[in-house]
Design an enzyme around this catalytic site. Structure first.
Site, short mmCIF file in Angstrom:
data_model
loop_
_atom_site.label_atom_id
_atom_site.label_comp_id
_atom_site.label_asym_id
_atom_site.label_seq_id
_atom_site.Cartn_x
_atom_site.Cartn_y
_atom_site.Cartn_z
N SER A 78 0.84 -1.19 0.00
CA SER A 78 0.00 0.00 0.00
C SER A 78 0.88 1.26 0.00
O SER A 78 1.87 1.32 -0.74
CB SER A 78 -0.93 -0.06 1.22
OG SER A 78 -2.00 0.83 1.12
N ASP A 81 -7.57 -5.07 -6.92
CA ASP A 81 -7.19 -4.16 -5.82
C ASP A 81 -7.44 -2.70 -6.24
O ASP A 81 -6.96 -2.26 -7.28
CB ASP A 81 -5.70 -4.39 -5.51
CG ASP A 81 -5.18 -3.50 -4.38
OD1 ASP A 81 -5.89 -2.57 -3.96
OD2 ASP A 81 -4.05 -3.76 -3.93
N HIS A 139 -7.16 -5.70 -1.86
CA HIS A 139 -5.98 -4.94 -1.38
C HIS A 139 -5.42 -5.56 -0.11
O HIS A 139 -4.21 -5.52 0.12
CB HIS A 139 -6.38 -3.49 -1.11
CG HIS A 139 -5.24 -2.61 -0.69
ND1 HIS A 139 -4.13 -2.41 -1.49
CD2 HIS A 139 -5.02 -1.90 0.43
CE1 HIS A 139 -3.29 -1.60 -0.88
NE2 HIS A 139 -3.79 -1.28 0.30
#
Ligand SMILES: *[C@@H]1O[C@H](CO)[C@@H](O)[C@H](O)[C@H]1NC(C)=O
Ligand SMILES: *[C@@H]1O[C@H](CO)[C@@H](O)[C@H](O)[C@H]1NC(C)=O
Ligand SMILES: *[C@@H]1O[C@H](CO)[C@@H](O)[C@H](O)[C@H]1NC(C)=O
Ligand SMILES: *[C@@H]1O[C@H](CO)[C@@H](O)[C@H](O)[C@H]1NC(C)=O
Length: 299
Positions: A175, A233, A284
């Site tokens: 991330s 994602d 994600h």
């Protein structure tokens, strides 16, 4: 502690919902051109190994003790430094050495606080002065987070590189942590001991870190940035391209059938962009066998 985490996730999910709508409206339906090339088994082994090191950055790593992420293949890693709650931007991560992999590892934590992706002021881009492209710009919030530890961690890594000349350097993160790992690599590129074979970056679900000139800069370095994107994602599609953000290439995409393919160009329509607008936050949170938010708790 848990209340705080859940609040953050709740705020995050709400903002993401808004974002899904924005992304959907900004992006035309894409068609699959089938220009993907398969990834080698050796690369896949590395993707699955370094994701564990990326996930360890979410934990309060003390003495390489952090639940599932610190067991199995990563066991025996020597923690050199753990940092957390840095001021003012709350950066978290660690530097460690794994002798089996002959690697110096720097791992950056992502954020469940997706507010940092969306608050208006933070959308602004800041010039990336380290770049050979004078118009390269990056997300000012992401860069400010990295900047908290930039000097100290870069210096520590350079010292470790001198002391361990036959070790490679792995920079990794999930991330937002992926963006920070990229900044870290770019700060290390000019280190005399390092070259494209011993400084390697693995990012998982990295958001768009900067503009097109920044993407060109990353690609021009000749170093390997494995930017891995799971299925649909949502985060790699944020901030939207309409805000002058652009991914760099190539993209390594885990497709819906779990094949891992390489799309050589940035924003290739045949990789994860083919999933827009059907994007997901669940995709994600999970990469390979790692569930990022649970990894520190699971044994
Ligand atoms: C992290 O670990 C250290 C050392 O065990 C401890 O003092 C600290 O309170 C922990 N922090 C959190 C947020 O759990
Ligand atoms: C980064 O941190 C340094 C201090 O280490 C500070 O002088 C500089 O202004 C910061 N830059 C940004 C963009 O925050
Ligand atoms: C995919 O095909 C479309 C339509 O033929 C074309 O406009 C687009 O440039 C192609 N994209 C890539 C990445 O080749
Ligand atoms: C959208 O994505 C989900 C997984 O997140 C998948 O189960 C579903 O089949 C997808 N829908 C379409 C129309 O592709």
């Amino acid at each position: 502690m848990f209340k705080k985490i859940f609040n953050r996730i709740f705020i995050g999910l709400t903002t993401l919902l808004l974002f899904t709508i924005m992304v959907s409206e900004a992006s035309p339906i894409r068609r699959n051109n089938n220009t993907q090339t398969p990834v080698t088994d050796d690369d896949i082994r590395e993707f699955k190994l370094w994701v564990k090191f990326a996930s360890a950055a979410y934990c309060n790593v003390t003495d390489w003790n952090c639940g599932k992420a610190c067991l199995g293949e990563t066991a025996g890693t020597r923690l050199i430094k753990f940092f957390s709650n840095t001021v003012p931007r709350d950066n978290n991560g660690y530097v460690a050495i794994n002798d089996k992999e002959k690697s110096i590892i720097v791992g950056y934590r992502g954020t469940a606080d997706v507010k940092s992706f969306v608050s208006d002021t933070e959308f602004f881009q800041t010039p990336f002065v380290n770049s050979k492209f004078k118009d390269a710009k990056v997300h000012s919030g992401f860069f400010a987070t990295y900047n908290d530890t930039r000097e100290e961690i870069t210096k520590l890594l350079k010292d470790l590189i001198k002391k361990n000349p036959d070790y490679k350097v792995i920079s990794t993160g999930h991330s937002l942590g992926g963006s920070l790992a990229v900044f870290q690599t770019l700060d290390l590129i000019d280190t005399p001991e390092l070259n494209p074979s011993n400084l390697i970056t693995y990012t998982y679900g990295e958001p768009r870190t900067g503009n097109q000139d920044f993407a060109k800069f990353v690609q021009s370095t000749g170093f390997k940035f494995f930017r891995i994107v799971n299925r649909n994602d949502i985060i790699p599609h944020l901030p939207p391209q309409s805000f002058k953000y652009n991914q760099y290439g190539p993209e390594f995409w885990v497709d819906p059938e779990k094949n891992i393919v390489e799309c050589s160009t940035a924003e290739d329509e045949t990789c994860s962009n083919s999933q827009v607008p059907n994007l997901s936050i669940i995709s994600h949170a999970n990469y390979f066998d790692t569930a990022f938010l649970l990894t520190c708790l699971a044994k």
